[in-house]
Design a protein around this motif. Structure first.
Motif, PDB file in Angstrom:
ATOM      1  N   ARG A 143      82.058 -46.172  35.505  1.00  0.00           N
ATOM      2  CA  ARG A 143      80.805 -46.769  35.971  1.00  0.00           C
ATOM      3  C   ARG A 143      79.692 -46.615  34.943  1.00  0.00           C
ATOM      4  NH1 ARG A 143      79.744 -44.953  42.084  1.00  0.00           N
ATOM      5  NH2 ARG A 143      78.108 -46.517  41.827  1.00  0.00           N
ATOM      6  N   ILE A 144      79.620 -45.451  34.312  1.00  0.00           N
ATOM      7  CA  ILE A 144      78.573 -45.220  33.307  1.00  0.00           C
ATOM      8  C   ILE A 144      78.719 -46.199  32.147  1.00  0.00           C
ATOM      9  CG2 ILE A 144      77.805 -43.600  31.522  1.00  0.00           C
ATOM     10  CD1 ILE A 144      78.330 -41.339  33.564  1.00  0.00           C
ATOM     11  N   ASN A 145      79.940 -46.359  31.659  1.00  0.00           N
ATOM     12  CA  ASN A 145      80.155 -47.265  30.532  1.00  0.00           C
ATOM     13  C   ASN A 145      79.946 -48.725  30.929  1.00  0.00           C
ATOM     14  OD1 ASN A 145      81.054 -45.814  27.968  1.00  0.00           O
ATOM     15  ND2 ASN A 145      82.318 -44.805  29.504  1.00  0.00           N
ATOM     16  N   ALA A 146      80.334 -49.083  32.147  1.00  0.00           N
ATOM     17  CA  ALA A 146      80.106 -50.452  32.615  1.00  0.00           C
ATOM     18  C   ALA A 146      78.612 -50.736  32.729  1.00  0.00           C
ATOM     19  CB  ALA A 146      80.792 -50.667  33.961  1.00  0.00           C
TER      20      ALA A 146
ATOM     21  N   LYS B  14      76.226 -49.287  31.024  1.00  0.00           N
ATOM     22  CA  LYS B  14      75.691 -49.392  29.659  1.00  0.00           C
ATOM     23  C   LYS B  14      76.042 -50.738  29.032  1.00  0.00           C
ATOM     24  CE  LYS B  14      75.529 -44.446  28.568  1.00  0.00           C
ATOM     25  NZ  LYS B  14      76.084 -43.356  27.718  1.00  0.00           N
ATOM     26  N   ALA B  15      77.218 -51.253  29.352  1.00  0.00           N
ATOM     27  CA  ALA B  15      77.611 -52.570  28.838  1.00  0.00           C
ATOM     28  C   ALA B  15      76.670 -53.649  29.362  1.00  0.00           C
ATOM     29  CB  ALA B  15      79.054 -52.878  29.235  1.00  0.00           C
ATOM     30  N   ILE B  16      76.364 -53.588  30.651  1.00  0.00           N
ATOM     31  CA  ILE B  16      75.454 -54.570  31.253  1.00  0.00           C
ATOM     32  C   ILE B  16      74.064 -54.461  30.637  1.00  0.00           C
ATOM     33  CG2 ILE B  16      74.271 -55.197  33.399  1.00  0.00           C
ATOM     34  CD1 ILE B  16      76.898 -54.451  34.863  1.00  0.00           C
TER      35      ILE B  16
ATOM     36  N   ALA C  98      69.936 -56.577  26.757  1.00  0.00           N
ATOM     37  CA  ALA C  98      69.166 -56.287  25.541  1.00  0.00           C
ATOM     38  C   ALA C  98      69.595 -57.173  24.377  1.00  0.00           C
ATOM     39  CB  ALA C  98      69.324 -54.814  25.164  1.00  0.00           C
ATOM     40  N   ARG C  99      70.492 -58.134  24.669  1.00  0.00           N
ATOM     41  CA  ARG C  99      71.016 -59.055  23.653  1.00  0.00           C
ATOM     42  C   ARG C  99      71.772 -58.311  22.552  1.00  0.00           C
ATOM     43  NH1 ARG C  99      68.917 -61.573  27.478  1.00  0.00           N
ATOM     44  NH2 ARG C  99      68.141 -63.709  27.290  1.00  0.00           N
TER      45      ARG C  99
ATOM     46  N   PHE D  45      81.105 -50.341  24.838  1.00  0.00           N
ATOM     47  CA  PHE D  45      81.025 -49.764  26.181  1.00  0.00           C
ATOM     48  C   PHE D  45      82.122 -50.325  27.090  1.00  0.00           C
ATOM     49  CE2 PHE D  45      76.446 -49.322  24.879  1.00  0.00           C
ATOM     50  CZ  PHE D  45      76.476 -47.940  24.765  1.00  0.00           C
ATOM     51  N   ILE D  46      82.405 -51.611  26.955  1.00  0.00           N
ATOM     52  CA  ILE D  46      83.476 -52.203  27.764  1.00  0.00           C
ATOM     53  C   ILE D  46      84.822 -51.604  27.373  1.00  0.00           C
ATOM     54  CG2 ILE D  46      84.792 -54.324  28.161  1.00  0.00           C
ATOM     55  CD1 ILE D  46      82.176 -55.835  28.315  1.00  0.00           C
ATOM     56  N   ASP D  47      85.048 -51.444  26.077  1.00  0.00           N
ATOM     57  CA  ASP D  47      86.304 -50.830  25.624  1.00  0.00           C
ATOM     58  C   ASP D  47      86.447 -49.413  26.180  1.00  0.00           C
ATOM     59  OD1 ASP D  47      86.931 -53.098  24.230  1.00  0.00           O
ATOM     60  OD2 ASP D  47      86.364 -52.309  22.263  1.00  0.00           O
TER      61      ASP D  47
END
Length: 203
Positions: free
Chosen positions: A35-38, A40-42, A47-48, A54-56
């Motif tokens: 969840r944390i990495n997901a 951060k990915a979003i 932030a473009r 993060f997804i990996d």
């Protein structure tokens, strides 16, 4: 599979439940990392910036999480749902922004997590549209609004299913409908403001 002939006593129950107690903490820890990495990915997408690292990382954690499912399904299914859902949300949003989303995902998640994760994407698209409007990109904003509507329309077919099968979907779609209507209003307001601005420049 157990049968009525299998012997079950209090000692075997105690051992199994003690194992489950330990495994529960392991599953919660890994699910939290997903969840944390997901998340951060979003945030990176908004932030473009590239969300790929993060997804990996989220996918690698998810693979570890998934390994618990065959042995401990009674824990995996209730504890992993939110992590699966948020990973779906991040991956779908990434695919949408990169113009390659086709209402599918290459990820071994439960159908309910895909459906509810997709519902949450509508709210993230609203955020993205607002950023586009601030930048004056009305064409991109309109394209994403149309996709918000398309996602919503496609998810309506699941509304009649019991909440146990698609947890929270009705509420998510209510929120999504509101987000779509507010985004349309914001789009119109931005267009009107741009029109008045252009009139002022031409005087």
């Amino acid at each position: 599979m157990s049968s009525y002939r299998d012997k079950l006593d209090l000692e075997s129950c105690r051992e199994r439940l003690k194992d489950l107690e330990t495994v529960r903490e392991e599953i919660l820890k890994i699910a939290r990392e997903v969840r944390i990495n997901a998340t951060k990915a979003i945030a990176s997408i908004h932030a473009r910036k590239s969300p790929e690292n993060f997804i990996d990382a989220a996918v690698e954690c998810f693979k570890k999480l998934k390994s618990y499912e065959p042995r401990f399904p009674e824990l995996y299914h209730p504890l992993a749902h939110d992590a699966e859902q948020e990973l779906v949300e991040a991956m779908v949003l990434r695919d949408i922004i990169e113009k390659r989303f086709d209402f599918s995902i290459t990820l071994n998640v439960k159908p309910s997590a895909f459906v509810t994760g997709l519902a949450d994407v509508i709210g993230e698209l609203r955020r993205y549209v607002l950023t586009c409007l601030i930048g004056g990109d009305f064409e991109e904003s309109r394209n994403f609004m149309e996709l918000m509507e398309e996602i919503y329309a496609n998810l309506l077919q699941f509304v009649e299913l019991p909440d146990k099968l698609v947890p929270g979907l009705r509420r998510k779609l209510d929120v999504a409908r509101s987000a779509i209507e507010r985004t349309k209003s914001d789009y119109i307001a931005a267009k009107v403001a741009r029109f008045h601005e252009s009139l002022g420049r031409n005087r």
